[in-house]
Structures are given as C-alpha cells and as structure tokens.
Scaffold this active site. Structure first.
Site, short mmCIF file in Angstrom:
data_model
loop_
_atom_site.label_atom_id
_atom_site.label_comp_id
_atom_site.label_asym_id
_atom_site.label_seq_id
_atom_site.Cartn_x
_atom_site.Cartn_y
_atom_site.Cartn_z
N GLY A 208 33.50 -30.52 95.05
CA GLY A 208 32.89 -31.57 95.86
C GLY A 208 31.39 -31.51 95.79
N PRO A 210 27.42 -31.21 96.83
CG PRO A 210 25.34 -30.92 95.82
CD PRO A 210 26.53 -31.81 95.83
CG HIS A 432 6.12 -54.73 98.62
ND1 HIS A 432 6.00 -54.72 97.27
CD2 HIS A 432 7.18 -53.94 98.91
CE1 HIS A 432 6.94 -53.96 96.74
NE2 HIS A 432 7.68 -53.47 97.73
CD GLU A 433 7.78 -52.27 102.45
OE1 GLU A 433 9.01 -52.42 102.51
OE2 GLU A 433 7.22 -51.57 101.58
P1 ADP Z 1 28.70 -26.41 100.23
O1 ADP Z 1 29.15 -25.02 100.00
O2 ADP Z 1 29.78 -27.43 100.04
O3 ADP Z 1 27.47 -26.79 99.48
P2 ADP Z 1 28.25 -25.41 102.85
O4 ADP Z 1 29.62 -24.97 103.21
O5 ADP Z 1 27.32 -24.36 102.40
O6 ADP Z 1 28.32 -26.56 101.77
O7 ADP Z 1 27.66 -26.21 104.09
C1 ADP Z 1 26.41 -25.91 104.63
C2 ADP Z 1 26.43 -26.10 106.13
O8 ADP Z 1 26.61 -27.47 106.48
C3 ADP Z 1 27.56 -25.38 106.80
O9 ADP Z 1 27.22 -24.07 107.10
C4 ADP Z 1 27.80 -26.21 108.05
O10 ADP Z 1 26.88 -25.87 109.07
C5 ADP Z 1 27.47 -27.60 107.59
N1 ADP Z 1 28.67 -28.29 107.14
C6 ADP Z 1 28.93 -28.71 105.88
N2 ADP Z 1 30.10 -29.33 105.80
C7 ADP Z 1 30.65 -29.31 107.04
C8 ADP Z 1 31.87 -29.80 107.60
N3 ADP Z 1 32.79 -30.44 106.84
N4 ADP Z 1 32.09 -29.60 108.92
C9 ADP Z 1 31.19 -28.96 109.67
N5 ADP Z 1 30.02 -28.48 109.20
C10 ADP Z 1 29.73 -28.65 107.90
ZN ZN Z 2 9.33 -52.22 97.72
#
Ligand code: ADP
Ligand code: ZN
Ligand code: MG
Length: 624
Positions: A208, A210, A432-433
């Site tokens: 999945g 990051p 622009h905006e």
């Molecule tokens: P990955 O390993 O998929 O990159 P992590 O598990 O390291 O992500 O997630 C980093 C932090 O983000 C976790 O420690 C938690 O605090 C939060 N987090 C990420 N996904 C979830 C989730 N599905 N539910 C609750 N907290 C989450």
């Molecule tokens: Zn613009």
C-alpha cells in the site's frame, strides 16, 4: 571487493573508548578555550556599536577578522567598559573611526597560540579514531564487540510492553484487518490448522501507499497474537560490508526460530527484494542479491513442525519485487492496505483525536469529508497540527477552525507573510486566482471553491485557490477531466484577458494541465484518434491519487507525434473554454478581483454568493 574484519580482542575496544572520551574532552576544551582564558566581553549588535562611535562614546577599537572589541570612554560613575560585536563588511568604518578620533588597531594575535596549534595537530586523528570506533560499535548491534559485526540488529518487541498495539488502534483498512485476523489465529493456535494437514502461510506481504498503516498493522498482529515481534527494515540491510546483509538475515531467522511462534517483520522489503532482472543494466548489486537469496533460503527452510514463524513484510512498490519472493510458499499472501475512504478517515480521526482535547464544535466527519486522499499518517499529522495551532492561539481545546487551518496548511503549505508582492504583482495574482475560481465554479469535475487568497503560501504559490472536495470520487469522466484542465488554465486566461500579457506565475498550472491531458490520452484512452490503448508503461501501481507520470512505452514516431497533437488539442480546447467563460463574465471577474485586492482573502458564504453569479458561456458549452 570483500573487506574482512580481523577479530579484535576486547581490550582494544576499551582503549578505543578511552580515546573517544579523551578526544571528546579535548574538543570541548578547545571550544571553550577563548571563554576560559580570554573571557569574552559582552556581545552587542553592530548597529549599537556604530551608534556609540557616532555619539563619541568609544575610546579604543580592536578590529579582528571575526570580532570587534571596543572600549567605552569612562562615564560618570561607571568604570571603562569593554564590549564586542560581530563585524559586517564595512569599508566606511575606518573613516568613521578616524573622524570621531577613536584610537583603532588590528587585534593582536590570540594568546596561547602554541597550545592551540598543538591541539590542531592532536585532535583530528583522535576524532578520526573516535568516529571509526563509533561506526564499529554501531555495526555490531551494540555491546557484542567487533566480532559480531554481522549479527542481527532486529528490534524485538515482546508481548506485554506498555505501548502494545492492537487492531483497535488501526482503522479504515477493514479488508486488511480481516485477513490479518486469520494470521493471528494461526499464531495463537497453530495446532488447529496443522492437525488437518493445512500448511500455515509463511509470508504475508502488506502492500500500500506510504503512511497507510502497514507498520502499524504488523505491530497490531503481534500485539493481538501476543507473540514476540522481530522487526527490521529492509534499508538497514543495505550496509557497508559485503556479506553482512545475508548473515544478518540468517541470524535474524535463527533468533526467531528459537522464539517461535513469532513474527518476523521486514519493513520496506523493496530495499532488498528488488527484482534481480530490473537492475541488469547496472551490472546488478551483489550485496542485495546475496541478501535476497538468503531471505529466500530462510523462508524455504522453516515452517515444519511446531515452528510457526510468520514473515510479515511491507512495501509500497510491489511491482519492483523479485517474482521469486511472491512464489507460493514465500510471500504467497498479499494484503492491500489502501488509503481510507470517508468512514475510514472518520474512524482514524477518532482514534487520533482521543489524545487531544476537542471543543464542542468539532465535527470529525466534516473534516474527513474534506480530506480525501489523506492516508492514516496524514490524518494523524492533521490532528497534531490542529492541536499545535490551538495551543498557539491560546485555546484550551481544539476548535473546528483549527482543523480547517491545519488542512489548509497541509494542502497549500505555510503562510508566508514575509513574501511581499508589489502592487502590480498583487493585482496580477488576484486576477489569476479569481480566474481559477470562476472557471472552477462552472466546470464539472472541479471541486468546490472554498477560498481564494493572495497571501503567499508554501513553496511556490503567490496566491491560491483552495478547492476542497465534497465527496470521495473513484471515477472521473472525460468531461470532468476536461473541466479540471480548464480550471487549471483559468488563472493564466484571466491574466491574458485583463493584462493582455502573460507572467511566469502560471507555470505550475500549465505543468499539471499538460500532465493530466497526457494521461487522458496515453493512460485512460480518451482520445478518439489514438483509441483505447495504453501508451504508458504502467510501472507505478494504480493507487488512487497517484499522479506521477509514467514513461511512455516505445511507440513509433508517428504515434508519438499523434499523442503530442492530441495532448495539445485537449489543452488548447480547455484554454479556449476558460477564455470564453472569463470573457463572458468579465464584470464579475473585475468585481471579485478588486474585492480580493482589498481583503486579501475571500471565503465561505461571501465567496459562494459571488461565485453563484457566474454565467456559462452559452455556445461554448454546447460544442464541448
Ligand atoms: P506505513 O508503514 O504504511 O508507511 P505507518 O504504519 O508507519 O505507515 O503509519 C504511520 C503512523 O500513521 C502510525 O503510527 C499511525 O499513528 C498513523 N496511521 C497510519 N495509518 C493508520 C490507520 N489506518 N489507523 C490509525 N492510524 C494510522
Ligand atoms: Zn494558478
Ligand atoms: Mg512503514
């Protein structure tokens, strides 16, 4: 080239440590020497120094390269005072001093110079030895000496730790949880399965984007099963010495087997598991290959009898993994850990909001609605940002507006009040905006315009139009994509109409518009000329919201040209559409822009009422 480490007797380590200590001490002494021996006079700003010279309060000045020391004339009751300042490059200084009749000279060379230069000779080798020692210690996993340089660095989390993670801490990834509950069963009660003759899976790969909670899930599995958890990150394997990676793998599994049933968790598996074929061009990476082979061997070698060791691994780039890893008997189960949907985000916010004090007006569901595409880690970060903002604003509880501001920060970056635009630039940015906002208000597929601002924010934005979605979208139609491109071009089109010239400010818009148009043609098959073919090598997994452009497949020059023309056609048509809308609504454009110039920000109801007045440019809509 293989570097062999000679085993060293432990005594040399003690000596090394003493050397380290001594060199550290010398460094400290050297740093503070001027303070000890030449007691530093109080430091004042350069401007004060100049002021005092001009007022005739200074009697004597010593100018050194990095410091100016000066003496004040004795005052009524005060004795002579010595001060110092840091010089800036100032050619006028001697003239000024002379005109004020101040006595000045270059500073005398520092005292105790023989001592300093001796230190200069002694310290560098000591530091070198210290650093060397440090790395040797690190490589050996701490405490076991140089001999055990190849020993595993795996961290072990054992059941009963205070920060035990369970499935309750993870939300928004229900499918993944369901699959992992099964793994927990295997670990808790392997007999039940092996009795029937079922083979317990050895490897489970969490896949999945990051920040979606892969690492967290792996810990939760261990927490639920109550078994030891060996964790090591793939990137830690890629080390200095050849052969270390594979011995580390061997060691890790040796330890794990002793503690079975248990979990071995390999984070960032892609760092070692990269396909051996894919780096053939560069002659391969021997070290990684050996590590990978060792991992494969270990995974084939256990699992019999009572040894229930389950290998969990996580990656966000499954497509780069060596196919051998994915064979049955190795990582034969893959669990998708995707970005959460609306209800998932609400639950994740719930989990993380437990730790902060929420005000009565906070509506987590509303926040979840405005944050599609956010992964769990982003949401955790969002809650924390909101809490920080609340504290900074002197609040006792986090309010809904703190969350709104935090979202804006994460989406658009930090406000940069220091970046001051001149009047002309401000005017251009405003038009622009408003151009983006007006086109966006009409176009299908564009998110709701929530705010326009000409306060600079983030890396590049001079102003910005904040569009936040009102719902999760999984499919977008061709018309909607065209609408998005027109909205991206709205800013530049407004500049063209009002100022009859173009600035550099639209380059990012053009980049995004072109990328999107190219994807329409080459990935989504939305061009009539080129047909429903994929012209891109889909190396990237198609996670929702993954917008990185892919390299084109090898195509004939004619096809490449046709692609370019189609892309150009789409962008130009969208440009024309934006121009038409803005020309048609020119008065409104002027009204909102001048209002924006006054207030710098328009948002909420005010903005919605204004944008409701946009008229579609009749003929144009029909022709699209
Ligand atoms: P990955 O390993 O998929 O990159 P992590 O598990 O390291 O992500 O997630 C980093 C932090 O983000 C976790 O420690 C938690 O605090 C939060 N987090 C990420 N996904 C979830 C989730 N599905 N539910 C609750 N907290 C989450
Ligand atoms: Zn613009
Ligand atoms: Mg991780």
């Amino acid at each position: 080239m293989a570097i062999k480490q000679q085993p060293k007797p432990p005594r040399s380590r003690v000596i090394g440590n003493i050397l380290l200590l001594v060199s550290g001490l010398f460094l400290l002494v050297n740093l503070f020497l001027p303070g000890l021996f030449g007691s530093r006079p109080p430091q004042v700003p350069y401007s004060l120094f100049i002021h005092q010279v001009q007022e005739g309060e200074v009697s004597r000045v010593y100018v050194a390269q990095d410091q100016i020391r000066y003496q004040l004339k004795p005052q009524a009751e005060q004795p002579e005072q010595v001060l110092s300042t840091t010089p800036i490059f100032d050619l006028e200084l001697p003239k000024l001093l002379e005109s004020q009749g101040v006595e000045f000279a270059a500073a005398p060379p520092p005292r105790n110079s023989w001592f300093t230069s001796l230190l200069g000779w002694v310290i560098p080798p000591l530091i070198f030895v210290g650093v060397w020692q440090f790395f040797l210690n690190r490589g050996s996993g701490g405490g076991q000496g140089v001999l055990s340089i190849g020993k595993s660095k795996a961290k072990v989390y054992v059941e009963g730790e205070s920060e035990k993670v369970t499935f309750a801490d993870v939300a928004g990834v229900d499918e993944a949880k369901t699959e992992l509950v099964e793994i927990v069963d295997f670990l808790k009660n392997p007999k039940r399965f092996t009795q029937i003759g079922a083979r317990i899976p050895r490897g489970v790969l969490l896949v999945g984007p990051p920040g979606t909670g892969k690492t967290l899930l792996a810990k939760a599995v261990a927490g639920e099963a109550g078994v030891p958890f060996f964790s090591i990150s793939g990137s830690e394997f890629v080390e200095l010495f050849v052969g270390v990676g594979s011995s580390r793998v061997r060691d890790l599994f040796e330890q794990a087997k002793k503690q079975a049933p248990c979990i071995v968790f390999i984070d960032e598996l892609d760092a070692i598991g990269k396909s051996r074929a894919s780096n053939g061009f560069y002659g391969g990476n021997d070290e990684r290959e050996q590590t990978l082979n060792q991992l494969l061997t270990e995974m084939d070698g256990f699992g019999g009898g009572d040894q229930t060791v389950i290998v969990l691994a996580a990656t966000n780039r499954p497509e780069t993994l060596d196919p051998a890893l994915l064979r049955p008997g190795r990582f034969d189960r893959q669990v998708l850990v995707d970005r959460p949907d609306l209800s998932g985000r609400t639950e994740i916010l719930d989990i993380h909001a437990k730790g902060v004090k929420l005000g009565p007006d906070v509506d987590l569901k509303a926040i979840a609605t405005r944050t599609p595409g956010f992964a769990g880690a982003d949401l955790a970060n969002l809650v924390n940002e909101a809490a920080l903002l609340a504290a900074r604003n002197g609040r006792e509880q986090v309010a809904q507006e703190d969350f709104a501001e935090a979202i804006e920060r994460i989406v658009a970056g930090l406000e940069k009040k220091s970046r001051v635009l001149n009047e002309k630039e401000k005017k251009i940015v405003a038009y622009h905006e408003v151009g983006h906002a007006l086109v966006g208000a009409l176009m299908p597929g564009s998110n709701r315009v929530e705010k326009i601002s000409i306060i600079p924010r983030g890396m590049a934005a001079l102003g910005y139009t904040l569009q936040l979605p009102t719902e999760d979208r999984f499919l977008l139609s061709e018309t909607e994509l065209r609408g998005q491109i027109a909205t991206m071009l709205g800013g530049r089109s407004a500049e063209e109409i009002i100022f009859n010239s173009i600035t550099t400010g639209a380059s990012n818009d053009l980049q995004r518009a072109t990328d999107l148009a190219e994807r329409m043609v080459t990935t989504y098959g939305m061009s009539k000329v080129l047909g429903p073919l994929a012209y891109q090598q889909s190396q990237q997994p198609m996670f929702l919201g993954n917008e990185a452009p892919n390299p084109r497949r090898l195509v004939s020059p004619q096809t490449a040209e046709a692609i370019d023309q189609e892309v150009k056609g789409i962008v130009e048509q969208a440009h024309q559409q934006a121009l038409d809308i803005l020309n048609h609504n020119r008065e409104l454009l002027e009204t909102i822009a001048s209002k924006l110039l006054e207030t710098e920000v328009i948002e909420g109801e005010t903005l919605h009422t204004l944008l409701k007045q946009v008229q579609p440019a009749g003929e144009q809509l029909a022709s699209v």
